[in-house]
Design a protein around this motif. Structure first.
Motif, mmCIF file in Angstrom:
data_model
loop_
_atom_site.group_PDB
_atom_site.id
_atom_site.type_symbol
_atom_site.label_atom_id
_atom_site.label_comp_id
_atom_site.label_asym_id
_atom_site.label_seq_id
_atom_site.Cartn_x
_atom_site.Cartn_y
_atom_site.Cartn_z
ATOM 1 N N SER A 5 34.760 28.245 17.805
ATOM 2 C CA SER A 5 33.461 27.657 18.140
ATOM 3 C C SER A 5 32.635 28.423 19.706
ATOM 4 C CB SER A 5 33.500 26.384 18.128
ATOM 5 O OG SER A 5 33.992 25.752 18.858
ATOM 6 N N PRO A 6 31.021 28.261 19.427
ATOM 7 C CA PRO A 6 30.017 28.788 20.088
ATOM 8 C C PRO A 6 30.375 27.863 21.416
ATOM 9 C CG PRO A 6 28.659 28.394 18.150
ATOM 10 C CD PRO A 6 29.977 27.877 18.057
ATOM 11 N N PRO A 8 28.387 25.951 24.494
ATOM 12 C CA PRO A 8 28.296 24.714 24.238
ATOM 13 C C PRO A 8 27.358 25.203 24.989
ATOM 14 C CG PRO A 8 30.277 23.439 24.973
ATOM 15 C CD PRO A 8 30.611 25.075 25.258
ATOM 16 N N LEU A 9 26.084 24.960 24.048
ATOM 17 C CA LEU A 9 24.689 24.763 25.457
ATOM 18 C C LEU A 9 24.454 24.001 26.691
ATOM 19 C CD1 LEU A 9 22.391 24.358 21.873
ATOM 20 C CD2 LEU A 9 23.247 27.167 23.001
ATOM 21 N N GLY A 32 28.264 20.164 21.065
ATOM 22 C CA GLY A 32 27.546 21.329 21.381
ATOM 23 C C GLY A 32 26.783 21.199 21.585
ATOM 24 N N VAL A 33 26.853 20.543 23.336
ATOM 25 C CA VAL A 33 25.756 20.676 24.293
ATOM 26 C C VAL A 33 26.597 20.098 25.611
ATOM 27 C CG1 VAL A 33 23.991 18.803 25.029
ATOM 28 C CG2 VAL A 33 23.613 19.901 23.187
ATOM 29 N N ASP A 69 20.278 26.707 28.825
ATOM 30 C CA ASP A 69 19.980 26.799 27.539
ATOM 31 C C ASP A 69 18.586 25.910 27.196
ATOM 32 O OD1 ASP A 69 21.709 29.320 27.266
ATOM 33 O OD2 ASP A 69 23.420 27.111 27.022
ATOM 34 N N ARG A 297 18.869 21.307 19.053
ATOM 35 C CA ARG A 297 19.825 21.805 19.584
ATOM 36 C C ARG A 297 20.144 23.284 18.895
ATOM 37 N NH1 ARG A 297 25.110 18.066 17.762
ATOM 38 N NH2 ARG A 297 23.795 18.856 15.665
ATOM 39 N N ASP A 298 19.891 22.621 17.109
ATOM 40 C CA ASP A 298 19.942 24.081 15.526
ATOM 41 C C ASP A 298 19.514 24.562 16.194
ATOM 42 O OD1 ASP A 298 22.199 21.761 15.244
ATOM 43 O OD2 ASP A 298 21.483 20.951 13.877
ATOM 44 N N ALA A 301 20.316 27.092 18.774
ATOM 45 C CA ALA A 301 21.571 27.720 18.106
ATOM 46 C C ALA A 301 21.356 28.564 17.213
ATOM 47 C CB ALA A 301 22.251 26.805 17.385
ATOM 48 N N GLY A 302 19.887 28.886 16.720
ATOM 49 C CA GLY A 302 20.110 29.512 15.863
ATOM 50 C C GLY A 302 19.706 29.513 14.606
ATOM 51 N N ASP A 303 19.753 27.760 14.420
ATOM 52 C CA ASP A 303 19.339 27.890 12.993
ATOM 53 C C ASP A 303 17.481 27.757 12.739
ATOM 54 O OD1 ASP A 303 18.935 26.713 10.282
ATOM 55 O OD2 ASP A 303 19.582 24.263 11.419
#
Ligand SMILES: NC(=O)c1ccc[n+]([C@@H]2O[C@H](COP(=O)([O-])OP(=O)(O)OC[C@H]3O[C@@H](n4cnc5c(N)ncnc54)[C@H](O)[C@@H]3O)[C@@H](O)[C@H]2O)c1
Length: 338
Positions: A5-6, A8-9, A32-33, A69, A297-298, A301-303
């Motif tokens: 998984s990427p 966390p930001l 994710g953070v 980020d 956040r999404d 993350a590139g969405d």
């Protein structure tokens, strides 16, 4: 092959006041953070940050502790521009509390800086994540009301002592100016407004707006810091009845047009000549600020489809607020969008 998984930001909050403390609370537990820290020269007065070593007096000190980020700007409105420019120079993606800025000039400078650095950014119009307004917009999209005749909002309550830099139009009515355009799906075309100054502060503490969207749908809004009780209501009237969203309790109710007539005179006097069903919907409730931060956040993350409120939408609310103030000053109706 295993799928990793990427990373966390790394996320931060600028300003640990009434709003920033909620962003900090949620970011410390958001999947994710990683919470990188918060900045407030006054310290952590609301005990929002679990690790005191993560509270910094300046952005420079926070950046020295590691790269970021994303950051939430939860500072007094006049401070949004300098903070956004500093974040942009450090290549940090940003969610800026509403209103985007204290003036359209400031908002445009923020937008230019974000664009120059190719950053992701959003505005904290958190009402758009309120379950009652999300459901209201969905019902309108399904055609529940048929033609929309009117959007009316009310946002009244006591004065929050801490707001000193802007009046009720930029601080609170920006919510309503954003909501009317978002729920009815059209920009604001014109506004005519009245303001009052009753608490002796330099800025207005009450505003009444009558306006029209570019689709010709009329709207009105009343906002003040003078009422002893708190109301946050959006009412949409249409061909088949009325939807009422109460964002304090996150309730949405549909009042159908009257179908039943009654031959009991006293009942008619109380309910009107006809009566329709009223339905309060059961809603899946998520905390609006959490949904807002998840969307941001999404996006980071590139969405590209993350449902954030864009800087252009934040700018539109500030432009409408300035038109409201100009109308109140001049006594004329003011055009906002062609
Ligand atoms: N989305 C909403 O519903 C909502 C609700 C309330 C406030 N807001 C917005 O959030 C922003 C903050 O409002 P608030 O009510 O939290 O204000 P607040 O006064 O409670 O908090 C602001 C904090 O920023 C700190 N601060 C001031 N200058 C700073 C700087 N340069 N760097 C770091 N920290 C600094 C202050 O010490 C204070 O703790 C405003 O733009 C406001 O419009 C949004």
């Amino acid at each position: 092959m295993t799928h990793s998984s990427p990373a966390p930001l790394r996320a931060a909050v600028l300003g640990l006041g009434m709003m920033g403390r909620h962003h900090a609370r949620i970011l410390q537990a958001l999947p994710g953070v990683t919470f990188a820290g918060a900045v407030d020269p006054a310290g952590d007065r609301h005990d929002a940050v679990r690790d005191p070593a993560l509270v910094f007096p300046t952005l420079e000190a926070l950046l020295e502790a590691g790269p970021l980020d994303m950051a939430v700007v939860a500072l007094p409105t006049e401070e949004h521009l300098p903070a956004a420019l500093a974040l942009a120079s450090a290549d940090v993606n940003m969610l800026i509390e509403k209103p985007l800025a204290a003036s359209t000039e400031d908002a445009e400078l923020i937008i230019a800086a974000v664009r120059r650095r190719g950053l992701a950014a959003a505005v904290g119009h958190v009402e758009r994540f309120n379950p009652s307004l999300l459901a209201l917009r969905e019902k309108l999209g399904e055609g529940l009301l048929g033609d929309v005749f009117l959007v009316a909002t009310e946002r009244v309550g006591p004065f929050p002592e801490r707001i000193r830099d802007v009046g009720v139009v930029k601080d609170l009515a920006t919510h309503d100016l954003d909501i009317v355009s978002w729920v009815a799906g059209a920009p604001i075309a014109t506004v005519a407004a009245q303001t009052a100054h009753r608490t002796g502060r330099p800025h207005e503490d009450l505003v009444l707006v009558n306006g029209r969207l570019t689709t010709d749908v009329p709207f009105n809004t009343i906002v003040d810091w003078l009422t002893p009780t708190k109301t946050r209501r959006t009412r949409v009237l249409g061909d088949r009845g009325m939807l009422v969203a109460e964002t304090v309790t996150a309730d949405l109710t549909f009042y159908e047009n009257g179908r039943i007539t009654s031959d009991w005179g006293s009942s008619q006097a109380l309910r009107g000549v006809t009566e329709g069903d009223a339905t309060r919907y059961a809603l899946a409730r998520s905390e609006p600020i959490r949904s807002e931060l998840e969307a941001f956040r999404d996006l980071v993350a590139g969405d590209p489809d993350a449902p954030v409120v864009t800087l252009a939408q934040g700018l539109a609310a500030v432009q409408a607020a300035e038109a409201v103030l100009e109308s109140a000053r001049s006594g004329q109706s003011v055009q906002v969008a062609p």
